[in-house]
Design a protein around this motif. Structure first.
Motif, short mmCIF file in Angstrom:
data_model
loop_
_atom_site.label_atom_id
_atom_site.label_comp_id
_atom_site.label_asym_id
_atom_site.label_seq_id
_atom_site.Cartn_x
_atom_site.Cartn_y
_atom_site.Cartn_z
N SER A 103 -5.43 7.23 4.16
CA SER A 103 -5.31 7.42 2.72
C SER A 103 -6.21 6.42 2.00
O SER A 103 -6.70 5.46 2.59
CB SER A 103 -3.86 7.25 2.27
OG SER A 103 -3.41 5.93 2.55
N VAL A 104 -6.37 6.66 0.69
CA VAL A 104 -7.23 5.80 -0.13
C VAL A 104 -6.40 5.18 -1.24
O VAL A 104 -5.58 5.86 -1.87
CB VAL A 104 -8.40 6.60 -0.73
CG1 VAL A 104 -9.21 5.74 -1.69
CG2 VAL A 104 -9.29 7.17 0.37
N VAL A 105 -6.58 3.89 -1.49
CA VAL A 105 -5.91 3.21 -2.59
C VAL A 105 -6.97 2.62 -3.52
O VAL A 105 -8.00 2.11 -3.06
CB VAL A 105 -4.95 2.11 -2.08
CG1 VAL A 105 -5.71 0.98 -1.39
CG2 VAL A 105 -4.10 1.55 -3.22
N ASP A 106 -6.75 2.75 -4.81
CA ASP A 106 -7.66 2.16 -5.79
C ASP A 106 -7.43 0.66 -5.88
O ASP A 106 -6.29 0.19 -5.72
CB ASP A 106 -7.45 2.79 -7.17
CG ASP A 106 -7.92 4.23 -7.22
OD1 ASP A 106 -8.82 4.59 -6.45
OD2 ASP A 106 -7.38 4.99 -8.04
N ARG A 156 0.82 -1.21 0.00
CA ARG A 156 0.00 0.00 0.00
C ARG A 156 0.85 1.27 0.00
O ARG A 156 0.44 2.32 -0.48
CB ARG A 156 -0.88 -0.01 1.24
CG ARG A 156 -2.16 0.78 1.13
CD ARG A 156 -2.90 0.71 2.48
NE ARG A 156 -4.28 1.07 2.35
CZ ARG A 156 -4.76 2.29 2.14
NH1 ARG A 156 -3.91 3.28 1.99
NH2 ARG A 156 -6.04 2.52 2.06
N ALA A 157 2.06 1.16 0.54
CA ALA A 157 2.92 2.33 0.68
C ALA A 157 3.42 2.87 -0.66
O ALA A 157 3.73 4.05 -0.78
CB ALA A 157 4.11 1.99 1.58
N LEU A 166 -10.32 2.04 0.89
CA LEU A 166 -10.30 1.32 -0.38
C LEU A 166 -11.34 1.92 -1.33
O LEU A 166 -12.50 2.13 -0.94
CB LEU A 166 -10.61 -0.17 -0.18
CG LEU A 166 -9.64 -0.96 0.71
CD1 LEU A 166 -10.07 -2.43 0.76
CD2 LEU A 166 -8.22 -0.83 0.22
N ARG A 167 -10.93 2.19 -2.56
CA ARG A 167 -11.85 2.67 -3.59
C ARG A 167 -11.93 1.60 -4.67
O ARG A 167 -10.95 1.35 -5.39
CB ARG A 167 -11.38 4.00 -4.18
CG ARG A 167 -12.30 4.52 -5.28
CD ARG A 167 -12.02 5.98 -5.62
NE ARG A 167 -10.60 6.23 -5.79
CZ ARG A 167 -9.95 7.27 -5.26
NH1 ARG A 167 -10.59 8.14 -4.50
NH2 ARG A 167 -8.67 7.44 -5.49
#
Length: 226
Positions: A117-120, A94-95, A154-155
């Motif tokens: 934070s958001v990750v796709d 994720r980083a 999460l997106r």
């Protein structure tokens, strides 16, 4: 012809192939993202491709991806993690990864949760009967999708899959399209499909793929893992 001289030509050939497939499907090529898979290739190749206009790169081994991301931090690259993800490595991935294509079980989803934070991400669907291939079972697709939607940070972009060896690619990708429609019934914004590699990207585009993961057709013969 040297490998360096051939790289621009290989990239251009794939770009033309994508454009041709999009035209055949009656789609705009602008809605299709090319992710160049650089597994086992040195950072120098990534720099060469970046100079040719490539900004999206895919890796499927965490240790290698982490090292490349650190070495190439001066470039504005979008890293896509496309390999099977271990829960214990999830936060490390994720980083550096802006997009994770391989969510296939609840333990991984939970490990990626974040309020900072958001990750796709994509939910990976297993199109085979072999659980070792990675991906959620078809019967569990909606359950995992709902878990992703309920997890902070999460997106969900959509669904990802790899066409099984021995199955006609377009038929496989038609199944992915159907899975995408099921996901969109739960999450209307999750309209993207990550599918298609060097040998079958045309068929993937014809069945609605929006993210193509292409390696050897562009990078050439993959070096042996060290």
């Amino acid at each position: 012809m040297t490998a360096g001289a051939a790289l621009p030509e290989r990239l251009e050939a794939v770009r033309r192939g994508i454009a041709d497939a999009a035209a055949e499907a009656g789609r705009s090529v602008d809605e299709i993202s090319l992710i160049v898979v650089t597994k086992f290739h040195p950072p120098r190749l990534v720099r060469d491709l970046f100079a040719l206009g490539v900004t999206d790169f895919g890796e499927n081994r965490h240790q290698e991806a982490q090292a490349k991301a650190a070495e190439l931090a001066d470039l504005d690259i979008t890293w896509h993690f496309i390999g099977q993800l271990q829960s214990k490595k999830a936060r490390q991935v994720r980083a550096y990864a802006r997009v994770i294509h391989s969510l296939d079980r609840e333990s991984v989803v939970d490990a990626l949760a974040s309020v900072e934070s958001v990750v796709d991400c994509f939910v990976q669907l297993n199109l085979t009967d072999d659980p070792a291939r990675g991906g959620v079972r078809d019967a569990d697709l909606e359950t995992l999708t709902e878990r992703v939607l309920a997890t902070s940070g999460l997106r969900l972009l959509g669904v990802m899959a790899v066409a099984p060896v021995g199955e006609e690619p377009r038929a496989a990708f038609a199944r992915v399209r159907a899975a995408s429609e099921r996901v969109r019934a739960i999450a209307p914004a999750a309209r993207y499909i990550s599918a298609g590699m060097s040998g079958d990207y045309r068929e993937a585009v014809l069945e609605g793929a929006t993210h193509l993961r292409i390696g050897s057709a562009i990078t050439g013969i993959r070096p042996t893992a060290g």
